[in-house]
Design an enzyme around this catalytic site. Sequence first.
Site, PDB file in Angstrom:
ATOM      1  CB  SER A 133      -0.954   0.012   1.199  1.00 58.79           C
ATOM      2  OG  SER A 133      -0.233   0.126   2.407  1.00 58.79           O
ATOM      3  CE  LYS A 170      -2.901   2.104   4.353  1.00 58.03           C
ATOM      4  NZ  LYS A 170      -2.140   0.998   4.962  1.00 58.03           N
TER       5      LYS A 170
END
Length: 215
Positions: A133, A170
Amino acid sequence: MEKNIQTGKRIQSRREELGMNLGDIAKEVGVAVSTIQRYEKGKIEKMKLPVIEAIAKALQVDPAWLLCQTDQMNPPLHSSIDNLIPLPKTYQIPLIGDIACGTPILAEENVEAILEVPQHIKADFALRCHGDSMIGVHIHDGDIVYIRQQPDVDNGSIAAVCIENSATLKRVYKYPDKLVLSPANPAYEPLVYTGEELSQLRILGKAVGFTSLID
């Protein structure tokens, strides 16, 4: 600086000869793309031995050739490099595994291993990245990410965030009524938390560096 410029030209020409882009080299060396760019432009004042050796390995050349100390591109049986910074001094930080809800980050049961980290990286613990990701910032599955422990981060910072019993890496974007955890891969949707969902989140710290393994 002239030698650095010549070194940069050799790095760029060899990289292009091998059909590699800046991201390819950065991933193999374990540094940011901007670092490779600065090397290629001759803007690194002091060239560090580990980085030069890693670049040379990725480019399949003698480190001394990159530094214009020899015209022999392929490394000889024994090669020595002068006037480079030695390996940095290190200190130890824990590599954190699964994080139990409510347990302090550095609790003994969370520690998977102890890592040696260069002193210039100011981190309190490390996490192993899982998945793809964050490949847009060159962090790949299996990479070790160094985290400076802090309960909050600036908007847009890459952070380790605890969601229930696991940590995710993230970019964090904060709004008055929600918090968004944004991946660096268009294949994934941002994670949006509002209302009571926000109580599930805990910012563990800011990502300050990472290491990629070279096969």
